[in-house]
Design a protein around this motif. Structure first.
Motif, mmCIF file in Angstrom:
data_model
loop_
_atom_site.group_PDB
_atom_site.id
_atom_site.type_symbol
_atom_site.label_atom_id
_atom_site.label_comp_id
_atom_site.label_asym_id
_atom_site.label_seq_id
_atom_site.Cartn_x
_atom_site.Cartn_y
_atom_site.Cartn_z
ATOM 1 N N GLY A 109 0.824 -1.195 0.000
ATOM 2 C CA GLY A 109 0.000 0.000 0.000
ATOM 3 C C GLY A 109 0.859 1.246 0.000
ATOM 4 O O GLY A 109 2.088 1.185 -0.025
ATOM 5 N N ILE A 110 0.206 2.397 0.014
ATOM 6 C CA ILE A 110 0.906 3.672 0.105
ATOM 7 C C ILE A 110 1.443 3.855 1.524
ATOM 8 O O ILE A 110 2.548 4.323 1.733
ATOM 9 N N GLY A 111 0.633 3.483 2.491
ATOM 10 C CA GLY A 111 1.028 3.562 3.884
ATOM 11 C C GLY A 111 0.214 2.593 4.706
ATOM 12 O O GLY A 111 -0.829 2.096 4.263
ATOM 13 N N ALA A 112 0.675 2.302 5.901
ATOM 14 C CA ALA A 112 -0.053 1.405 6.800
ATOM 15 C C ALA A 112 0.335 1.727 8.235
ATOM 16 O O ALA A 112 1.422 2.247 8.499
ATOM 17 N N LEU A 113 -0.561 1.410 9.159
ATOM 18 C CA LEU A 113 -0.279 1.546 10.581
ATOM 19 C C LEU A 113 -0.906 0.377 11.315
ATOM 20 O O LEU A 113 -1.875 -0.211 10.841
ATOM 21 N N ALA A 114 -0.318 0.014 12.443
ATOM 22 C CA ALA A 114 -0.783 -1.169 13.160
ATOM 23 C C ALA A 114 -0.571 -1.023 14.652
ATOM 24 O O ALA A 114 0.329 -0.296 15.098
ATOM 25 N N GLU A 115 -1.426 -1.705 15.411
ATOM 26 C CA GLU A 115 -1.188 -1.898 16.839
ATOM 27 C C GLU A 115 -1.332 -3.381 17.127
ATOM 28 O O GLU A 115 -2.315 -4.008 16.740
ATOM 29 N N VAL A 116 -0.336 -3.933 17.804
ATOM 30 C CA VAL A 116 -0.303 -5.354 18.156
ATOM 31 C C VAL A 116 -0.299 -5.469 19.668
ATOM 32 O O VAL A 116 0.447 -4.752 20.354
ATOM 33 N N ARG A 117 -1.115 -6.372 20.203
ATOM 34 C CA ARG A 117 -1.164 -6.605 21.640
ATOM 35 C C ARG A 117 -0.942 -8.086 21.909
ATOM 36 O O ARG A 117 -1.577 -8.932 21.285
#
Length: 357
Positions: free
Chosen positions: A38-46
């Motif tokens: 993609g152009i950009g991505a963000l994530a949160e992992v727990r």
């Protein structure tokens, strides 16, 4: 198609560990996120008490500005899980029943409404035609012209029911249709006297203190930090961050963050929003062998561990949020797609990495 110069923009990366929280394998997670298409991505992992947040790519084409790890995005069909939770809370309060018919609440609105139940709307076994199939989509010029248009649920439902049902007998087959959730939104209003957006805000967003989450209604904007989203036009991409989200309505208007979606699914799957019997109903497939219940979906990862949650496509944004049944492990990812390569496979790889180690 994107040119080489645009593709090159997706290689910038940034990772963030929540202050005071130790996270193992940070480099591995960042590397996996960098691989998301993609152009950009963000994530949160727990994972247990450990939390990791990261981003990759750029927040806006033509710039080097990084995607904010706390950024807001359009969550698309993850909205359906919020709306379904409200419906099931109303069931618990005996304000409606899963076996109520559409005709009971919306007389004359849906053909064969006397044979379609609230349950069948929730699990997509109603057979109702999907209104989105009646709307212009890129690269149609009519699609771009309608960018700021306000749609009502009534007119979209009318467009849908102008087409015959996908199958004749409700409850016998699965067919994903956004029309189902527009109808549910109208039923919520009839049952409570308040809009589905108001109910989601009051019952879920405020209760869980989801400070980055909103039901925007007809507001065009993403408030606060966010990556820009794009859609294809004339062989390239145009900025489509601003649009009237009434296009999606009760099936997809939600704006949220990775943190808030993890918090929501943790509360839902942890039994804090619904009693056990209704949460069990939510996890029951509408058709034998299916993987979609009452507004909740699931799939088995590469190591055989089942995860529950939902994903959403809001044209310029795609979002994915899944958790193990005990909520010990969670991952939420948002992507601004480049329309050259689908992010699905690369997001699946990230989910497998998080869940399976």
């Amino acid at each position: 198609m994107l040119g080489r110069s645009l593709v090159a923009l997706v290689t910038v990366a940034v990772a963030g560990v929540v202050p005071g929280v130790a996270v193992a394998s940070t480099g591995g997670l960042q590397g996996q996120l960098n691989g998301v298409q993609g152009i950009g991505a963000l994530a949160e992992v727990r994972s247990g008490n450990d939390v990791w947040r990261g981003s990759t790519g750029v927040a806006e084409l033509g710039s080097t500005r990084k995607v904010p790890v706390e950024g807001r995005f359009r969550a698309g069909s993850i909205t359906k899980t919020f709306v379904a939770t409200v419906v099931l809370q109303l069931v618990e309060e005996k304000k409606l029943r899963l076996d109520d018919t559409v005709e009971r609440w919306l007389p004359g609105v849906v053909p064969n409404g006397q044979n379609i139940t609230v349950r069948e709307l929730l699990n997509h076994t109603s057979g109702l035609y999907d209104y989105k199939n009646t709307l212009p989509m890129p690269p149609s010029e009519e699609f771009y012209a309608n960018r700021y248009r306000t749609w009502t649920a009534a007119e979209q439902i009318k467009r849908a029911v102008a087409h015959p049902p996908v199958f004749e007998t409700p409850g016998t087959q699965y067919n994903y249709s956004n029309t189902n959730y527009l109808v549910l939104g109208e039923i919520i209003y009839k049952a409570t006297g308040r809009t589905y957006g108001d109910q989601v805000e009051r019952r879920l967003i405020r209760r869980l203190h989801l400070s980055g989450t909103s039901m925007p209604g007809t507001s065009l904007y993403l408030r606060g930090p966010h990556p820009h989203g794009y859609v294809p036009k004339d062989g390239g991409l145009i900025d489509f961050t601003e649009l009237n989200p009434s296009l999606f309505g009760a099936g997809g208007e939600l704006i949220s963050t990775t943190h808030d979606l993890n918090r929501f699914f943790s509360a839902l799957l942890g039994g804090r929003l619904l009693p056990a019997r209704l949460l069990a109903e939510m996890k029951t497939p509408g058709t034998k062998g299916g993987s979609y219940g009452l507004g909740l979906s699931w799939h088995d990862t590469s190591c055989g561990v089942r995860v529950y949650g939902n994903d959403g496509d809001a044209l310029a944004y795609q979002a994915y949020s899944f958790a193990t049944e005990d909520t010990r492990r969670q991952v939420t990812v948002a992507v601004t797609p480049n329309f050259k390569t689908s992010p699905d496979a690369s997001v699946d790889a990230l989910v497998n990495r998080v869940i399976c180690g």
